[in-house]
Design a protein around this motif. Structure first.
Motif, PDB file in Angstrom:
ATOM      1  N   GLN A 215      10.158   1.167  -2.098  1.00  0.00           N
ATOM      2  CA  GLN A 215      10.758   1.699  -0.884  1.00  0.00           C
ATOM      3  C   GLN A 215      12.276   1.656  -0.956  1.00  0.00           C
ATOM      4  OE1 GLN A 215       7.572  -0.562   1.835  1.00  0.00           O
ATOM      5  NE2 GLN A 215       8.978   0.651   3.046  1.00  0.00           N
ATOM      6  N   LYS A 216      12.816   0.569  -1.472  1.00  0.00           N
ATOM      7  CA  LYS A 216      14.266   0.446  -1.593  1.00  0.00           C
ATOM      8  C   LYS A 216      14.822   1.463  -2.571  1.00  0.00           C
ATOM      9  CE  LYS A 216      17.925  -2.877  -2.737  1.00  0.00           C
ATOM     10  NZ  LYS A 216      18.228  -4.272  -3.159  1.00  0.00           N
ATOM     11  N   ASP A 217      14.111   1.679  -3.695  1.00  0.00           N
ATOM     12  CA  ASP A 217      14.593   2.600  -4.722  1.00  0.00           C
ATOM     13  C   ASP A 217      14.542   4.047  -4.228  1.00  0.00           C
ATOM     14  OD1 ASP A 217      15.295   2.303  -7.780  1.00  0.00           O
ATOM     15  OD2 ASP A 217      14.174   4.180  -7.585  1.00  0.00           O
ATOM     16  N   LEU A 218      13.525   4.398  -3.466  1.00  0.00           N
ATOM     17  CA  LEU A 218      13.414   5.761  -2.937  1.00  0.00           C
ATOM     18  C   LEU A 218      14.432   6.005  -1.837  1.00  0.00           C
ATOM     19  CD1 LEU A 218       9.531   6.196  -2.740  1.00  0.00           C
ATOM     20  CD2 LEU A 218      11.086   7.372  -4.305  1.00  0.00           C
ATOM     21  N   GLY A 219      14.719   4.973  -1.075  1.00  0.00           N
ATOM     22  CA  GLY A 219      15.643   5.112   0.046  1.00  0.00           C
ATOM     23  C   GLY A 219      14.904   5.513   1.320  1.00  0.00           C
ATOM     24  N   ASP A 220      15.507   5.218   2.453  1.00  0.00           N
ATOM     25  CA  ASP A 220      14.842   5.454   3.742  1.00  0.00           C
ATOM     26  C   ASP A 220      14.491   6.923   3.969  1.00  0.00           C
ATOM     27  OD1 ASP A 220      15.032   2.769   4.301  1.00  0.00           O
ATOM     28  OD2 ASP A 220      16.855   2.951   5.522  1.00  0.00           O
ATOM     29  N   ARG A 221      15.398   7.839   3.634  1.00  0.00           N
ATOM     30  CA  ARG A 221      15.167   9.257   3.905  1.00  0.00           C
ATOM     31  C   ARG A 221      13.973   9.795   3.107  1.00  0.00           C
ATOM     32  NH1 ARG A 221      18.737  12.399   1.944  1.00  0.00           N
ATOM     33  NH2 ARG A 221      18.436  14.157   3.366  1.00  0.00           N
ATOM     34  N   LEU A 222      13.948   9.477   1.826  1.00  0.00           N
ATOM     35  CA  LEU A 222      12.873   9.989   0.983  1.00  0.00           C
ATOM     36  C   LEU A 222      11.547   9.296   1.301  1.00  0.00           C
ATOM     37  CD1 LEU A 222      12.045  11.917  -1.184  1.00  0.00           C
ATOM     38  CD2 LEU A 222      12.871  10.328  -2.926  1.00  0.00           C
ATOM     39  N   TRP A 223      11.597   7.986   1.557  1.00  0.00           N
ATOM     40  CA  TRP A 223      10.376   7.259   1.900  1.00  0.00           C
ATOM     41  C   TRP A 223       9.768   7.794   3.196  1.00  0.00           C
ATOM     42  CZ3 TRP A 223       6.711   4.702  -0.222  1.00  0.00           C
ATOM     43  CH2 TRP A 223       5.857   3.896   0.542  1.00  0.00           C
ATOM     44  N   SER A 224      10.628   8.132   4.156  1.00  0.00           N
ATOM     45  CA  SER A 224      10.156   8.708   5.412  1.00  0.00           C
ATOM     46  C   SER A 224       9.463  10.047   5.170  1.00  0.00           C
ATOM     47  CB  SER A 224      11.333   8.903   6.368  1.00  0.00           C
ATOM     48  OG  SER A 224      10.925   9.588   7.539  1.00  0.00           O
ATOM     49  N   ARG A 225      10.073  10.879   4.336  1.00  0.00           N
ATOM     50  CA  ARG A 225       9.477  12.179   4.037  1.00  0.00           C
ATOM     51  C   ARG A 225       8.157  12.029   3.283  1.00  0.00           C
ATOM     52  NH1 ARG A 225      14.545  12.852   5.087  1.00  0.00           N
ATOM     53  NH2 ARG A 225      15.463  14.874   5.613  1.00  0.00           N
ATOM     54  N   LEU A 231       0.035   9.339   4.098  1.00  0.00           N
ATOM     55  CA  LEU A 231       0.321   8.703   2.820  1.00  0.00           C
ATOM     56  C   LEU A 231      -0.771   7.675   2.523  1.00  0.00           C
ATOM     57  CD1 LEU A 231       2.124   7.956   0.374  1.00  0.00           C
ATOM     58  CD2 LEU A 231       3.312   6.333   1.894  1.00  0.00           C
ATOM     59  N   THR A 232      -1.393   7.813   1.361  1.00  0.00           N
ATOM     60  CA  THR A 232      -2.360   6.818   0.896  1.00  0.00           C
ATOM     61  C   THR A 232      -1.622   5.843  -0.002  1.00  0.00           C
ATOM     62  OG1 THR A 232      -4.165   8.427   0.957  1.00  0.00           O
ATOM     63  CG2 THR A 232      -4.522   6.422  -0.326  1.00  0.00           C
ATOM     64  N   LEU A 233      -1.758   4.565   0.284  1.00  0.00           N
ATOM     65  CA  LEU A 233      -1.046   3.537  -0.463  1.00  0.00           C
ATOM     66  C   LEU A 233      -2.041   2.541  -1.053  1.00  0.00           C
ATOM     67  CD1 LEU A 233       1.566   2.082  -1.290  1.00  0.00           C
ATOM     68  CD2 LEU A 233       1.572   0.996   0.966  1.00  0.00           C
ATOM     69  N   VAL A 234      -1.971   2.354  -2.361  1.00  0.00           N
ATOM     70  CA  VAL A 234      -2.845   1.410  -3.053  1.00  0.00           C
ATOM     71  C   VAL A 234      -1.984   0.434  -3.842  1.00  0.00           C
ATOM     72  CG1 VAL A 234      -4.625   1.110  -4.813  1.00  0.00           C
ATOM     73  CG2 VAL A 234      -4.747   3.051  -3.236  1.00  0.00           C
ATOM     74  N   GLU A 235      -2.175  -0.851  -3.589  1.00  0.00           N
ATOM     75  CA  GLU A 235      -1.483  -1.893  -4.340  1.00  0.00           C
ATOM     76  C   GLU A 235      -2.473  -2.536  -5.307  1.00  0.00           C
ATOM     77  OE1 GLU A 235       1.627  -4.256  -2.157  1.00  0.00           O
ATOM     78  OE2 GLU A 235       0.471  -3.551  -0.426  1.00  0.00           O
ATOM     79  N   CYS A 236      -2.214  -2.380  -6.586  1.00  0.00           N
ATOM     80  CA  CYS A 236      -3.106  -2.907  -7.627  1.00  0.00           C
ATOM     81  C   CYS A 236      -2.627  -4.304  -8.025  1.00  0.00           C
ATOM     82  CB  CYS A 236      -3.112  -1.964  -8.827  1.00  0.00           C
ATOM     83  SG  CYS A 236      -3.634  -0.273  -8.422  1.00  0.00           S
ATOM     84  N   ASN A 237      -2.963  -5.260  -7.226  1.00  0.00           N
ATOM     85  CA  ASN A 237      -2.461  -6.629  -7.427  1.00  0.00           C
ATOM     86  C   ASN A 237      -3.471  -7.478  -8.190  1.00  0.00           C
ATOM     87  OD1 ASN A 237      -0.052  -6.110  -5.998  1.00  0.00           O
ATOM     88  ND2 ASN A 237      -1.107  -6.412  -4.053  1.00  0.00           N
ATOM     89  N   TRP A 238      -3.703  -7.095  -9.436  1.00  0.00           N
ATOM     90  CA  TRP A 238      -4.573  -7.905 -10.287  1.00  0.00           C
ATOM     91  C   TRP A 238      -4.012  -7.925 -11.701  1.00  0.00           C
ATOM     92  CZ3 TRP A 238      -6.560  -3.752  -7.404  1.00  0.00           C
ATOM     93  CH2 TRP A 238      -6.662  -2.532  -8.080  1.00  0.00           C
ATOM     94  N   ALA A 239      -4.605  -8.723 -12.554  1.00  0.00           N
ATOM     95  CA  ALA A 239      -4.039  -8.968 -13.882  1.00  0.00           C
ATOM     96  C   ALA A 239      -4.220  -7.774 -14.809  1.00  0.00           C
ATOM     97  CB  ALA A 239      -4.686 -10.216 -14.488  1.00  0.00           C
ATOM     98  N   ASP A 240      -3.450  -7.790 -15.871  1.00  0.00           N
ATOM     99  CA  ASP A 240      -3.482  -6.752 -16.903  1.00  0.00           C
ATOM    100  C   ASP A 240      -4.860  -6.705 -17.555  1.00  0.00           C
ATOM    101  OD1 ASP A 240      -3.142  -5.131 -19.144  1.00  0.00           O
ATOM    102  OD2 ASP A 240      -1.107  -5.861 -19.529  1.00  0.00           O
TER     103      ASP A 240
END
Length: 247
Positions: A215-225, A231-240
């Protein structure tokens, strides 16, 4: 009484009947032909010709998608589900693909460490869409930035034309977001994302960054768009998984 086939107009009927259709045969030169068989044969030829055209178009779509060779056969069915996180990620991408096929336009973000199956799922999504006649394109953010920069030295291309090319696909899969060099290259990648937003074209963004970092790298304007339209958001929080991780 059987309707006269258009193939029999102007042809002389003979005292012979087709065993299949029980239709009077007609004389066509030295041969006796069944008009209905002729129609069916013609329709079969048209169907075969259309099937061949569809095959060629589908092959061109797959070639144009530029999927990594390692994931040439990656699909939803051969995604290895070992825990609830895997199942959720799979369910989300399957739902996203179905919605796209049905004409729904939204974005998809998948973040998590390396080796968690993100690229497999993205390529499975692309292959599903390609099989349904949609245009999909896979590329890393580094390769995208480099391709745009290459246009600066080419007489037959411009930065604007290359960015426009990336807006033509029904789905753009942008992998390894955040691994591109900073500043200028990031700006070029963002130009593509803005351009796709303007044309209402879905993007699947994949990154090893955390959600907060992304989110920080995209910036507020782009993240909002990116969130507009869903928006579907998936966090893959498991091991390699490549090194045997399952948690």
């Amino acid at each position: 009484m059987n309707a006269m086939s258009p193939f029999s107009f102007g042809l002389k009927q003979v005292q012979e009947f087709c065993n299949k259709h029980q239709t009077a045969m007609v004389q066509a030169g030295p041969y006796h032909k069944c008009p209905q068989c002729a129609v069916e044969f013609h329709e079969e030829q048209l169907a075969q010709a259309q099937a061949e055209i569809d095959r060629i178009v589908r092959e061109k779509h797959f070639a144009g998608a530029m999927l990594p060779e390692r994931h040439a056969t990656s699909g939803f069915k051969n995604y290895d589900v070992k825990h609830a996180g895997h199942q959720n990620a799979l369910n989300q991408v399957v739902s996203f693909a179905k919605n796209m096929i049905n004409g729904h336009k939204s974005n998809f973000v998948m973040v998590g460490p390396t080796g968690t199956g993100k690229t497999h799922l993205s390529c499975a999504t692309a292959r599903t869409l390609l099989n349904k006649g949609k245009y999909a394109r896979y590329i890393t953010s580094e390769d995208m930035a480099q391709r745009i920069m290459n246009a600066w030295e080419q007489p037959d291309a411009t930065e604007k034309s290359v960015i426009y090319d990336f807006t033509q696909y029904d789905l753009l899969i942008l992998d390894e977001y955040g691994l591109h060099d900073r500043d200028k290259r990031r700006e070029l990648v963002h130009k593509v994302l803005y351009a796709r937003y303007d044309r209402m074209k879905p993007t699947m963004l994949i990154s090893n960054l955390t959600l907060a970092e992304l989110q920080k790298d995209l910036g507020d304007r782009l993240w909002s768009r990116f969130q507009q339209g869903g928006l579907t958001l998936v966090e893959c929080n498991w091991a390699d998984q490549r090194v045997g991780g399952e948690m």
